[in-house]
Design a protein around this motif. Structure first.
Motif, PDB file in Angstrom:
ATOM      1  N   TRP A 113       0.829  -1.210   0.000  1.00 49.57           N
ATOM      2  CA  TRP A 113       0.000   0.000   0.000  1.00 49.57           C
ATOM      3  C   TRP A 113       0.861   1.257   0.000  1.00 49.57           C
ATOM      4  CZ3 TRP A 113       0.297   3.700   3.753  1.00 49.57           C
ATOM      5  CH2 TRP A 113       0.872   3.351   4.971  1.00 49.57           C
ATOM      6  N   VAL A 114       2.054   1.178   0.597  1.00 53.62           N
ATOM      7  CA  VAL A 114       2.959   2.329   0.569  1.00 53.62           C
ATOM      8  C   VAL A 114       3.436   2.585  -0.856  1.00 53.62           C
ATOM      9  CG1 VAL A 114       5.180   3.216   1.373  1.00 53.62           C
ATOM     10  CG2 VAL A 114       3.688   1.998   2.958  1.00 53.62           C
ATOM     11  N   ASP A 115       3.780   1.516  -1.585  1.00 51.31           N
ATOM     12  CA  ASP A 115       4.193   1.675  -2.981  1.00 51.31           C
ATOM     13  C   ASP A 115       3.087   2.325  -3.809  1.00 51.31           C
ATOM     14  OD1 ASP A 115       6.628   0.513  -2.427  1.00 51.31           O
ATOM     15  OD2 ASP A 115       5.991  -1.504  -3.007  1.00 51.31           O
ATOM     16  N   VAL A 116       1.856   1.880  -3.597  1.00 51.34           N
ATOM     17  CA  VAL A 116       0.733   2.416  -4.366  1.00 51.34           C
ATOM     18  C   VAL A 116       0.509   3.887  -4.039  1.00 51.34           C
ATOM     19  CG1 VAL A 116      -1.745   2.229  -4.787  1.00 51.34           C
ATOM     20  CG2 VAL A 116      -0.359   0.152  -4.568  1.00 51.34           C
ATOM     21  N   VAL A 117       0.498   4.225  -2.749  1.00 51.70           N
ATOM     22  CA  VAL A 117       0.263   5.616  -2.336  1.00 51.70           C
ATOM     23  C   VAL A 117       1.368   6.526  -2.864  1.00 51.70           C
ATOM     24  CG1 VAL A 117       0.155   7.159  -0.349  1.00 51.70           C
ATOM     25  CG2 VAL A 117      -1.102   5.007  -0.317  1.00 51.70           C
ATOM     26  N   VAL A 118       2.620   6.078  -2.769  1.00 53.71           N
ATOM     27  CA  VAL A 118       3.739   6.887  -3.254  1.00 53.71           C
ATOM     28  C   VAL A 118       3.631   7.110  -4.759  1.00 53.71           C
ATOM     29  CG1 VAL A 118       6.229   6.876  -3.636  1.00 53.71           C
ATOM     30  CG2 VAL A 118       5.316   6.279  -1.397  1.00 53.71           C
ATOM     31  N   ALA A 119       3.290   6.063  -5.512  1.00 50.72           N
ATOM     32  CA  ALA A 119       3.172   6.190  -6.963  1.00 50.72           C
ATOM     33  C   ALA A 119       2.063   7.172  -7.340  1.00 50.72           C
ATOM     34  CB  ALA A 119       2.916   4.821  -7.590  1.00 50.72           C
ATOM     35  N   VAL A 120       0.909   7.045  -6.694  1.00 46.56           N
ATOM     36  CA  VAL A 120      -0.213   7.947  -6.988  1.00 46.56           C
ATOM     37  C   VAL A 120       0.141   9.380  -6.608  1.00 46.56           C
ATOM     38  CG1 VAL A 120      -2.591   8.504  -6.381  1.00 46.56           C
ATOM     39  CG2 VAL A 120      -1.937   6.127  -6.784  1.00 46.56           C
ATOM     40  N   ALA A 121       0.770   9.555  -5.432  1.00 50.64           N
ATOM     41  CA  ALA A 121       1.137  10.897  -4.986  1.00 50.64           C
ATOM     42  C   ALA A 121       2.176  11.519  -5.914  1.00 50.64           C
ATOM     43  CB  ALA A 121       1.667  10.848  -3.556  1.00 50.64           C
ATOM     44  N   ALA A 122       3.138  10.718  -6.375  1.00 50.28           N
ATOM     45  CA  ALA A 122       4.167  11.235  -7.273  1.00 50.28           C
ATOM     46  C   ALA A 122       3.567  11.690  -8.600  1.00 50.28           C
ATOM     47  CB  ALA A 122       5.239  10.176  -7.510  1.00 50.28           C
ATOM     48  N   LEU A 123       2.712  10.856  -9.180  1.00 48.87           N
ATOM     49  CA  LEU A 123       2.079  11.232 -10.444  1.00 48.87           C
ATOM     50  C   LEU A 123       1.153  12.433 -10.256  1.00 48.87           C
ATOM     51  CD1 LEU A 123       1.298   7.706 -11.929  1.00 48.87           C
ATOM     52  CD2 LEU A 123       3.137   9.274 -12.568  1.00 48.87           C
TER      53      LEU A 123
END
Length: 666
Positions: free
Chosen positions: A224-234
């Motif tokens: 879930w951290v990977d997903v949140v970071v990816a969404v936040a970065a984009l």
């Protein structure tokens, strides 16, 4: 229940195997140990290392092994871990303990502890990481936003004619804006995927050290951290790119199609106000007594002042990160020295830990005489925990008595001063906090009905709940000193051979039941984890700042490649071209150092107290004032170095570009 986790090897499969506590194992995985003092001389093979959040044991064996490890005539103690339905408060835990005590024979329970102190300690240790990780995270996010803005703005500027063509073909402003946001999201998506992958790979060694420091926790990054970071970065990329994309959508078609080779400086020359001022500044720079190639480089940032300012800001943030990392490393090293001051001394004399020399009485005068008469002795002091307590404290605080000169030991004072004689005590922050005292108050030391007052004259750096005082302060109490707990700490003159000194002194004190050994340096795993994490984050920030400079200089160089061809046709050599491009970032790099270092010092002075507060201690001034001129000077030049490294690749490309190719470029 104890959250045991294997960090190396495997768990025990049966008798003859042992798993030790990671970080405190006397042997490596695969080694064997024999116990010659037990019947049958049992041998245990180390098959793994494990972590324990509560540190409930130093090692684990199979239940069938216990009988073979028990000496004849002794009864092994048993440790039980209970989980209760109601255990949310100290009162509930006391009730649970009372219920167990009532259910077992009297005296069967020799010691009991709860999970609450363990949880508080684990939370306190984990909380110390939060302030500086947050600071680095904010710096990284701000730097990313700046660089994304530069990239998209550069793309808009470089493709102004193309935007005009698209609009003449019927593209609406919204379609143009969406197109440029999409252009930013495509490489951002690839970069985010690679970043998430790299972050997971990099987390293995970093979190491994943090796992040891916290005696538990995550060994990997949750999905879930990977997903949140990816969404936040984009999301950050899209939001940052939207501003220049909207500017592209608002460009008038005629103006976009009319874009030619007129240099920005030439356009401003005819303008007034700030633009005219920049042109006049460029003229002044051109008259400096330096080679023409260098003056051109110094003046080139004024062609794109907004872009140059953004690049300088990125280098500032990188300099802030480097300054913060250096400050944290120096402060944590100094802080560790203060926390380990109770182990000071190049040579330590004390009773052996293995109990091979039972000590009932120590002739301190004889030990002191042996120490002072020994060649190479510079200073010494002794310390010993005593039975005295602080009135109203219920024995929670440990009282440690000193003799000799402890001024060289390295104990750091948060406030006040060290005790100088009877009736004075120096205490820890934990004591002041729990007893609601302050420096200047008076406490009462008590032992078996005898009392003596003592004034708090200083706060010492330590994580323990402790009171330090002189041995003379305890004379009115008349309490006995536990000989087995006393230790003598010795400092040596420069050049003295530590081992030879320790061996000679050991021969003198051995008949007294003591041993002399060289002092050992202790590595604080929490400090090591913090330094590793801070260094990793700083490296990443520096790389991102360098890439930001590279991108900006590359944009400027490619936009002015035709002008570069003209200069080469007029006789500018490749070396002069390289110097011109590198000089273009010298001003912003030096300015970034002058601005970024003070900001980094301020951030350091905010982060360090926050980390110490999370750990339940205060920071002495000596651990904050670590930025000496010898440290600040290289840090200021670090901004210049960071900018030059980022501009090196575009400078090399510009120097190698052929004159004909540059002149043909539109």
């Amino acid at each position: 229940m104890d959250d045991l986790r294997i960090t190396k090897g495997r768990w025990i499969a049966g008798p003859g195997e042992v798993v030790f506590l990671d970080g405190h194992s006397p042997l490596a995985v695969g080694d064997s140990m024999e116990l010659p003092d037990l019947p049958g001389h049992p041998t245990l093979k180390v098959v793994g290392l494990a972590t324990s959040v509560s540190w409930s044991a130093d090692g684990w064996v199979a239940p069938e092994q216990v009988a073979g490890l028990t000496a004849p005539g002794t009864t092994p103690a048993a440790q039980y871990l209970y989980r209760f339905a109601h255990a949310g408060s100290d009162a509930e835990m006391e009730a649970d303990h009372a219920a167990i005590a009532a259910a077992v024979p009297s005296g069967a329970i020799t010691k009991a502890t709860t999970y609450r102190p363990v949880r508080e300690e684990a939370n306190r240790t984990a909380s110390t990481f939060v302030p500086f990780v947050t600071a680095f995270g904010v710096l990284g996010l701000a730097m990313s936003v700046l660089i994304i803005g530069v990239v998209v703005s550069g793309a808009v500027s470089a493709a102004a004619r193309r935007i005009g063509i698209l609009k003449s073909l019927g593209f609406t402003p919204a379609q143009v804006a969406r197109a440029y946001v999409g252009q930013a999201l495509i490489p951002a998506g690839i970069g985010t995927a690679l970043g998430v992958l790299g972050g997971n790979l990099l987390s293995v060694p970093v979190l491994g050290i943090a796992h040891k420091a916290l005696r538990g926790g995550l060994l990997g990054i949750p999905i879930w951290v990977d997903v949140v970071v990816a969404v936040a970065a984009l999301g950050a990329v899209a939001g940052t790119a939207l501003v220049p994309a909207l500017r592209a959508g608002r460009l008038r078609t005629v103006e976009a199609l009319a874009v030619g080779r007129t240099a920005p400086g030439a356009k401003r020359a005819a303008a007034g106000g700030a633009a005219g001022l920049l042109s006049r500044v460029q003229g002044l720079i051109g008259r400096l007594p330096v080679p023409r190639a260098l003056s051109l480089g110094l003046a080139s940032p004024l062609n794109r002042p907004g872009r140059s300012a953004t690049t300088a800001a990125a280098v500032v943030l990188g300099t802030v990160g480097v300054t913060l990392c250096v400050g944290l490393t120096l402060s944590l090293s100094s802080l560790q020295d203060g926390l380990e001051a109770d182990r000071a001394g190049k040579v330590v004399v004390q009773a052996p830990f293995d109990g091979s020399k039972p000590v009932d009485h120590v002739d301190e005068a004889a030990v002191v005489k042996a120490i002072e008469s020994r060649p190479g002795t510079k200073a010494w002091y002794s310390s010993v925990p005593v039975a005295a307590t602080v009135a109203g404290n219920t024995g929670r605080t440990e009282v440690v008595a000193f003799a000799g000169d402890a001024s060289w030991s390295g104990f750091q004072l948060v406030s006040g001063r060290w005790f100088h004689g009877p009736g004075e005590v120096t205490v820890s922050a934990a004591f002041l906090r729990t007893d609601q005292k302050k420096v200047g108050d008076t406490v009462t030391l008590t032992d078996h009905g005898r009392n003596t007052p003592a004034k708090i004259i200083g706060e010492v750096l330590t994580t323990q709940d402790v009171v330090f005082t002189d041995r003379s302060s305890l004379e009115p109490l008349g309490g006995a000193i536990h000989a087995e707990a006393i230790s003598f700490h010795i400092d040596l003159t420069p050049g003295a051979d530590v081992k030879a000194y320790a061996d000679g002194l050991d021969a003198a004190v051995s008949p007294m039941g003591l041993s002399a050994d060289p002092g050992e340096a202790h590595i604080n795993i929490v400090v090591l984890a913090m330094n590793t994490l801070a260094g990793t984050l700083t490296l990443l920030l520096s790389v991102v700042a360098g890439l930001g400079v590279l991108n900006t200089v590359l944009l400027d160089t490619r936009e002015r490649v035709h002008d570069l061809g003209v200069l080469k046709a007029l006789g500018m050599s490749p070396r002069q071209t390289t110097g011109m491009v590198l000089t273009s970032v010298c001003g912003s790099g030096l300015l970034a150092g002058l601005v970024g270092v003070p900001i980094g010092v301020v951030v350091h002075h905010l982060v360090m107290p926050a980390m110490a507060n999370a750990a339940g201690i205060d920071v002495p001034d000596v651990d904050l004032t670590v930025f000496a001129p010898s440290v600040v000077g290289p840090l200021i030049l670090g901004g210049l170095v960071l900018a030059l490294v980022g501009a090196l690749l575009p400078a090399t490309w510009a120097a190698r570009t052929r004159t004909v190719t540059a002149l043909r470029t539109e």
